[in-house]
Scaffold this motif. Sequence first.
Motif, PDB file in Angstrom:
ATOM      1  N   GLY A   1      12.633 -73.243  58.501  1.00  0.00           N
ATOM      2  CA  GLY A   1      11.930 -74.119  58.200  1.00  0.00           C
ATOM      3  C   GLY A   1      10.591 -74.659  57.097  1.00  0.00           C
ATOM      4  N   ALA A   2      10.080 -73.652  57.655  1.00  0.00           N
ATOM      5  CA  ALA A   2       8.983 -73.610  56.968  1.00  0.00           C
ATOM      6  C   ALA A   2       8.637 -72.657  55.589  1.00  0.00           C
ATOM      7  CB  ALA A   2       7.531 -73.327  57.512  1.00  0.00           C
ATOM      8  N   LEU A   3       8.147 -72.850  54.583  1.00  0.00           N
ATOM      9  CA  LEU A   3       7.769 -72.679  53.534  1.00  0.00           C
ATOM     10  C   LEU A   3       6.719 -71.179  53.447  1.00  0.00           C
ATOM     11  CD1 LEU A   3       9.237 -71.735  50.577  1.00  0.00           C
ATOM     12  CD2 LEU A   3       7.016 -73.631  49.547  1.00  0.00           C
ATOM     13  N   THR A   4       7.189 -70.069  53.139  1.00  0.00           N
ATOM     14  CA  THR A   4       6.324 -69.039  53.879  1.00  0.00           C
ATOM     15  C   THR A   4       5.597 -68.348  52.224  1.00  0.00           C
ATOM     16  OG1 THR A   4       8.028 -67.155  54.220  1.00  0.00           O
ATOM     17  CG2 THR A   4       6.885 -68.504  55.730  1.00  0.00           C
ATOM     18  N   ALA A   5       5.962 -68.151  51.208  1.00  0.00           N
ATOM     19  CA  ALA A   5       6.625 -67.480  49.661  1.00  0.00           C
ATOM     20  C   ALA A   5       6.887 -68.663  48.738  1.00  0.00           C
ATOM     21  CB  ALA A   5       6.906 -66.449  49.636  1.00  0.00           C
ATOM     22  N   GLY A   6       5.918 -68.269  48.118  1.00  0.00           N
ATOM     23  CA  GLY A   6       6.520 -69.829  46.728  1.00  0.00           C
ATOM     24  C   GLY A   6       5.576 -71.406  46.634  1.00  0.00           C
ATOM     25  N   ASP A   7       4.740 -71.011  47.586  1.00  0.00           N
ATOM     26  CA  ASP A   7       4.409 -72.529  47.482  1.00  0.00           C
ATOM     27  C   ASP A   7       3.033 -72.781  46.427  1.00  0.00           C
ATOM     28  OD1 ASP A   7       3.257 -71.040  49.404  1.00  0.00           O
ATOM     29  OD2 ASP A   7       2.238 -71.917  50.732  1.00  0.00           O
ATOM     30  N   ASP A   8       2.831 -71.838  46.428  1.00  0.00           N
ATOM     31  CA  ASP A   8       1.182 -71.952  44.675  1.00  0.00           C
ATOM     32  C   ASP A   8       2.181 -72.238  43.371  1.00  0.00           C
ATOM     33  OD1 ASP A   8       3.276 -70.312  44.289  1.00  0.00           O
ATOM     34  OD2 ASP A   8       1.903 -68.511  43.553  1.00  0.00           O
ATOM     35  N   ASP A   9       1.144 -72.059  42.458  1.00  0.00           N
ATOM     36  CA  ASP A   9       1.509 -73.249  41.153  1.00  0.00           C
ATOM     37  C   ASP A   9       2.086 -71.821  40.636  1.00  0.00           C
ATOM     38  OD1 ASP A   9       1.075 -75.201  42.546  1.00  0.00           O
ATOM     39  OD2 ASP A   9      -0.981 -75.446  41.801  1.00  0.00           O
ATOM     40  N   THR A  10       2.014 -71.188  40.627  1.00  0.00           N
ATOM     41  CA  THR A  10       2.392 -70.048  39.646  1.00  0.00           C
ATOM     42  C   THR A  10       3.929 -69.754  39.148  1.00  0.00           C
ATOM     43  OG1 THR A  10       2.119 -67.752  41.265  1.00  0.00           O
ATOM     44  CG2 THR A  10       0.019 -68.604  40.109  1.00  0.00           C
ATOM     45  N   VAL A  11       4.381 -69.077  37.903  1.00  0.00           N
ATOM     46  CA  VAL A  11       5.272 -68.818  37.910  1.00  0.00           C
ATOM     47  C   VAL A  11       5.661 -67.398  36.851  1.00  0.00           C
ATOM     48  CG1 VAL A  11       6.256 -71.146  37.588  1.00  0.00           C
ATOM     49  CG2 VAL A  11       5.904 -70.257  35.591  1.00  0.00           C
ATOM     50  N   LEU A  12       6.507 -66.972  37.206  1.00  0.00           N
ATOM     51  CA  LEU A  12       7.285 -65.533  36.761  1.00  0.00           C
ATOM     52  C   LEU A  12       7.420 -65.658  35.001  1.00  0.00           C
ATOM     53  CD1 LEU A  12       6.678 -62.387  36.636  1.00  0.00           C
ATOM     54  CD2 LEU A  12       8.973 -62.816  37.541  1.00  0.00           C
ATOM     55  N   LEU A  13       6.974 -65.061  33.962  1.00  0.00           N
ATOM     56  CA  LEU A  13       7.020 -65.551  32.597  1.00  0.00           C
ATOM     57  C   LEU A  13       7.441 -64.349  32.333  1.00  0.00           C
ATOM     58  CD1 LEU A  13       4.167 -66.400  30.604  1.00  0.00           C
ATOM     59  CD2 LEU A  13       5.569 -67.998  31.599  1.00  0.00           C
ATOM     60  N   GLU A  14       8.410 -64.112  31.610  1.00  0.00           N
ATOM     61  CA  GLU A  14       9.690 -63.094  30.763  1.00  0.00           C
ATOM     62  C   GLU A  14       8.930 -62.404  30.058  1.00  0.00           C
ATOM     63  OE1 GLU A  14      12.927 -62.404  27.278  1.00  0.00           O
ATOM     64  OE2 GLU A  14      11.482 -64.199  27.339  1.00  0.00           O
ATOM     65  N   ASP A  15       7.777 -61.614  30.224  1.00  0.00           N
ATOM     66  CA  ASP A  15       6.614 -60.181  30.076  1.00  0.00           C
ATOM     67  C   ASP A  15       6.538 -59.905  31.212  1.00  0.00           C
ATOM     68  OD1 ASP A  15       4.958 -62.241  30.509  1.00  0.00           O
ATOM     69  OD2 ASP A  15       3.355 -62.261  29.234  1.00  0.00           O
ATOM     70  N   GLY A  16       6.419 -60.731  32.429  1.00  0.00           N
ATOM     71  CA  GLY A  16       6.720 -59.959  34.001  1.00  0.00           C
ATOM     72  C   GLY A  16       5.249 -60.392  34.100  1.00  0.00           C
ATOM     73  N   GLU A  17       4.314 -61.784  33.727  1.00  0.00           N
ATOM     74  CA  GLU A  17       2.596 -61.759  33.917  1.00  0.00           C
ATOM     75  C   GLU A  17       2.980 -63.013  34.779  1.00  0.00           C
ATOM     76  OE1 GLU A  17       0.269 -60.903  34.160  1.00  0.00           O
ATOM     77  OE2 GLU A  17       0.849 -58.810  32.879  1.00  0.00           O
ATOM     78  N   TRP A  18       2.196 -63.428  36.186  1.00  0.00           N
ATOM     79  CA  TRP A  18       2.742 -64.722  36.404  1.00  0.00           C
ATOM     80  C   TRP A  18       1.642 -65.935  36.249  1.00  0.00           C
ATOM     81  CZ3 TRP A  18       6.024 -65.769  40.816  1.00  0.00           C
ATOM     82  CH2 TRP A  18       6.844 -64.803  41.308  1.00  0.00           C
ATOM     83  N   GLN A  19       1.653 -66.494  35.893  1.00  0.00           N
ATOM     84  CA  GLN A  19       0.785 -68.001  35.136  1.00  0.00           C
ATOM     85  C   GLN A  19       1.077 -69.501  36.012  1.00  0.00           C
ATOM     86  OE1 GLN A  19       1.825 -69.844  31.133  1.00  0.00           O
ATOM     87  NE2 GLN A  19       0.033 -68.134  30.683  1.00  0.00           N
ATOM     88  N   SER A  20      -0.378 -69.806  36.220  1.00  0.00           N
ATOM     89  CA  SER A  20      -0.178 -70.824  36.760  1.00  0.00           C
ATOM     90  C   SER A  20      -0.097 -72.061  35.682  1.00  0.00           C
ATOM     91  CB  SER A  20      -1.895 -71.529  36.616  1.00  0.00           C
ATOM     92  OG  SER A  20      -2.125 -72.130  37.402  1.00  0.00           O
ATOM     93  N   ASN A  21       0.977 -72.531  36.754  1.00  0.00           N
ATOM     94  CA  ASN A  21       1.913 -74.002  35.330  1.00  0.00           C
ATOM     95  C   ASN A  21       2.636 -74.806  36.477  1.00  0.00           C
ATOM     96  OD1 ASN A  21       3.735 -75.552  33.764  1.00  0.00           O
ATOM     97  ND2 ASN A  21       3.534 -73.771  32.541  1.00  0.00           N
ATOM     98  N   PRO A  22       1.828 -75.578  36.911  1.00  0.00           N
ATOM     99  CA  PRO A  22       2.432 -76.073  38.128  1.00  0.00           C
ATOM    100  C   PRO A  22       3.318 -77.525  38.052  1.00  0.00           C
ATOM    101  CG  PRO A  22      -0.597 -76.565  37.356  1.00  0.00           C
ATOM    102  CD  PRO A  22       0.584 -75.878  36.735  1.00  0.00           C
ATOM    103  N   GLU A  23       3.818 -77.979  36.369  1.00  0.00           N
ATOM    104  CA  GLU A  23       4.200 -79.029  36.569  1.00  0.00           C
ATOM    105  C   GLU A  23       5.812 -77.693  36.362  1.00  0.00           C
ATOM    106  OE1 GLU A  23       3.386 -80.252  32.376  1.00  0.00           O
ATOM    107  OE2 GLU A  23       2.255 -82.029  33.363  1.00  0.00           O
TER     108      GLU A  23
END
Length: 501
Positions: free
Chosen positions: A113-135
């Motif tokens: 019942g608890a979020l153990t992964a993915g609770d940050d503000d980053t998203v994975l872009l098409e080029d394979g890089e993780w970028q901070s995008n809170p929205e």
Amino acid sequence: MSDSNSFSEQEKIDSLEARVKSLERQLKRQKIARKNAESLLDTYSQDAYLANQSLRKSLNDAKKRERELLYLNRTAAQLTKSQSGKGFIFSALASAVEFIGACCGKAYIVKNGALTAGDDDTVLLEDGEWQSNPELAKLLLNELPIHLEENYEHWCINVVDRPDTHQEARVLHFMHEVNEDEYAWFALLTYDDHLDEEMLYVLDTTKHYINFNSRYQHKKSKLSIQQDELSSVKKDRDSLEERLISADKMAMLGQLAAGIAHEINNPIGYVRSNTVVAKEIFSDYQHALDEIGKLCDEAGGEISEKFNACTKGYSLNESAIEIAEMFDESLEGIERIIDIVKALRSFSYPGSGKHVKLSAIDAINSAMKLTSNLHRYKNHVSLVAEQGDVSFMGNAGQIQQVLVNFLTNAIYATEEGKHIYLRVERKGDKALLIVQDEGVGMSQVVLEKVFTPFFTTKPPGDGTGLGMSISMTIVEEHGGFIDIKSEEGVGTEVTLQLPLV
């Protein structure tokens, strides 16, 4: 003349009319040919256009198939890397984002019942890089029924308004049960609704790959556990075999010790008896000689002189003292042999596993006698029992085996001339039998392995590494435990705690 001119003009007119008609016919044929050419060109152009469109469609389909094959091949190749469940999930996410050309993607893992992964503000872009995008990260998380605990059959699509561009977009998502009470969520944000059913079908293979990887990792983990258990069983079997060999050797040693004790016990009894009688006879002879000396002194004269001369010439007084000391030393040596024989008999016949009331001082004395040849000319070994003797229930032979092992280790670790103290103490309802040496001590690493079977710091051939392991087993069977304190360069203190009677 005029008729002739008229005729010529008429001919010219007729010729011109014929020429015009001929030109008209040629023009008509050319128009028809042109019309036919235009029609043919139009047909050819239309066919060329259709062929070009078909070729473009085939090329796009080929590129699409290539992307699908590359995606399937890449996802399948990830299975051969034996990644953990979490690692494979994020690798599959990267493949999915690249395959559909998504704006971004994110994976979430929920456990208990608890979020153990993915609770940050980053998203994975098409080029394979993780970028901070809170929205966008918040948008993806809000679109997931994160507390649902049932697997999706296929990808789900939600229509959303992007907070950054205020344009319509699509969120694709599905959930997979990784383990019991642990779920993984996939979320992809696309630019528009360009995904067709076939692409979604190919994308749906991600779910099957994750299921396969989860089963594979589960089987692999189960196999690893079974291999560890098998290895542990093999080690236990080897340990038992070694202990059986050691026990067999100890049994043979016990039989040999019993035989030696029996063979020595009878003749040493004769020697002891004869020595005692000889000492008494010599004492009688000495008394008789003293009486003769008194009589000679009373007689005086030549008799007294000859007796005194004889006494001095043969050193009768000095010899008598030395002989008396020899008798005392011999009797002391005989008593020592008898004590050793008793210790051997006690070691050889442990009472068939029965526990009897034992004296701590007697047990330590027996161990000291059995190891006397090791420490007699090397170390100062002393027994300290300031609180007096204590008693406990135990098997005499087994307790003696433990103490002999402790004392042997102390002698081995202690340099010549240094002390080894054996102490008897009482602590609450426990009897403490302590062996303390001034030896080299042990490091923390060695101390942690001291009860491990076959672990020894002695050179090859000098020890089996089973002494402390067997001692621990014996002590535990007696309801006690062993405590060891050691410091390198200072020494070691081994405490045997047993319940008081």
